[in-house]
Design a protein around this motif. Sequence first.
Motif, PDB file in Angstrom:
ATOM      1  N   HIS A   1       3.279  -3.110   4.203  1.00 33.66           N
ATOM      2  CA  HIS A   1       2.411  -2.992   5.389  1.00 33.66           C
ATOM      3  C   HIS A   1       2.181  -4.462   6.028  1.00 33.66           C
ATOM      4  O   HIS A   1       1.286  -5.001   5.439  1.00 33.66           O
ATOM      5  CB  HIS A   1       1.050  -2.222   4.997  1.00 33.66           C
TER       6      HIS A   1
ATOM      7  N   VAL B   1      -4.836   3.776  -0.419  1.00 33.03           N
ATOM      8  CA  VAL B   1      -5.216   4.250   1.092  1.00 33.03           C
ATOM      9  C   VAL B   1      -6.523   3.604   1.481  1.00 33.03           C
ATOM     10  O   VAL B   1      -6.693   3.357   2.535  1.00 33.03           O
ATOM     11  CB  VAL B   1      -4.948   5.753   1.145  1.00 33.03           C
TER      12      VAL B   1
ATOM     13  N   ALA C   1       0.840  -1.330   0.114  1.00 32.20           N
ATOM     14  CA  ALA C   1      -0.074  -0.117   0.089  1.00 32.20           C
ATOM     15  C   ALA C   1       0.849   1.188  -0.115  1.00 32.20           C
ATOM     16  O   ALA C   1       2.086   1.147   0.598  1.00 32.20           O
ATOM     17  CB  ALA C   1      -0.836  -0.051   1.180  1.00 32.20           C
TER      18      ALA C   1
ATOM     19  N   LEU D   1      -6.625   0.112   2.498  1.00 29.82           N
ATOM     20  CA  LEU D   1      -5.923  -0.200   3.914  1.00 29.82           C
ATOM     21  C   LEU D   1      -6.862   0.309   4.948  1.00 29.82           C
ATOM     22  O   LEU D   1      -7.064  -0.562   5.862  1.00 29.82           O
ATOM     23  CB  LEU D   1      -4.655   0.562   3.723  1.00 29.82           C
TER      24      LEU D   1
ATOM     25  N   THR E   1      -0.016   6.646   2.897  1.00 27.51           N
ATOM     26  CA  THR E   1      -0.984   5.931   3.948  1.00 27.51           C
ATOM     27  C   THR E   1      -0.540   6.487   5.379  1.00 27.51           C
ATOM     28  O   THR E   1       0.449   7.029   5.642  1.00 27.51           O
ATOM     29  CB  THR E   1      -0.645   4.285   4.073  1.00 27.51           C
TER      30      THR E   1
END
Length: 534
Positions: A152, A99, A55, A102, A59
Amino acid sequence: MEQQWDDAADVVVIGFGGAGACAAIEAAEHGANVLAIDRYGGGGATAISGGIVYAGGGTPYQEQAGFDDTVDAMLDYLRLETGDVVSEATLRRFCADSVANLAWLESHGVPFEASLCPYKTSYPTNRHYLYYSGNELAPPYADKAAPAPRGHRVRGRGTSGKVLAARLLAAARRRGVRVSTQTAATDLVTDETGRVVGVACRRVPPGAARAMHRLLSRANRKLNIYFRPAGKLLDRPLRRIEDRYAVPYRVRARRGVVLAAGGFVFNRRMLAAHAPAYRAGSALGTIGDDGTGIRLGQRAGGGTGQMHRVSAWRFYNPPLALVEGVLVDRDGRRVCNEMLYGATVGDRIVNHHGGHAYLVVDQRILREARRQLPEQTLWFQRLQATYLFTVGHVKADSLEELARRAGIDAGGLRATLDAYNAAARAGERDAMGKDPDHVHPLARPPFYAFDCSLRTRRGYPCPMITLGGLTVDEESGAVTREDGTVVPGLYAAGRNAVGVCSESYVSGLSIADCVFSGRRAGRAVATAAGRPSA
């Protein structure tokens, strides 16, 4: 015709791993009644993965770690990895939605954090949950795209895919998704127009056989990760239970079916047909990754793409010191920048060097690698490195003797190391673009060679996954025929479909694609007009 169905739902999802769970949740959130079926207990390959989601674009965790990533920078990088496997518009949408996707995972209980790993690694320890999970820092990637850490890792000890899968499965159930486990899809049911209207399955019924099937499947999944020969011993008993005890189960799909049953890395026949160069690698996933979903889609008229693409992972970092070695083929020629991501290294080994490669290090590098081992590795990485450092290498006091013992051309190895050492002593840029901090002369005997070839070695396997699948409409995830027309009522996601991850792989890209393509398919099928009941 109505009496032929044992069950019915607006949407039927085949495969309840990462992509299937995302499709089921999204469909339910758009008002559909959803039934998910899974050959085993759910979770799929996601549950045994590292739990990495690729991601970027800014973020919260990148920002907390001090990085100002942008959608354009992420797009610039992924263009280099994905080529033209999807359209520019789809790749941009994937990056632009990163974003939000996530945040969507977080809204369903999936935890992340911003603890940045300070060194390059294939998988961080339990102290770190954000890292450079691909080739972002290495030329030519870093020369063409602003680097940022985009790996992530789901917060959880060990390989945290189990946390990701558990949270998604729980979220699906909270939204009313019904789940039929130990249920194998055997065929898609179509009407007279060719529209997919249901699924024919075989389900292991309650009782002793079901309990044994569940126990064996859990053991098989665990063993397959670490030692496939032991896991393979359970394949036949599992299939025997399915053949002997499973009963027919037919499910009506009022709006459509989503195929999310994984890749085909455990189907040796399909692997030999589509990607024969990879037969010596070690399959990673579950035995449900046998191509069933892809073959179901093909029988309904769907086309396929990228079936030749397999990602084989040749990781020797951590410990980081090993990237200071030189990776050569049988002719002694340099393979690549040793700092590259393990899947990129594997691709170079298989597709450019005949599947054979050897990492050559000297005493200085090995000593530093041993020193780094406790701090930079989790237990499974430590186990692998310990194997390499004890019995998984050849050793010699001269390069010529090392070459003889390892099966490398001695003249080629000497020429490669002489050129490498001369450049290192002169402080020149490494010919392969390796970071100068990791370029030092290899001159302190004894010398060691680690066999990094594709073929499976008991203590140092080369895990791999397949990347190809069914062709889909990039706006909806609907399965398409070879002529580009849509197979009505049929959708695909994850490794059942050609997607962002179908050309090359970096850690987290497959799961990120499962979220992206799973949500896309779930949303499209839930909002599709259903057919009248017959």
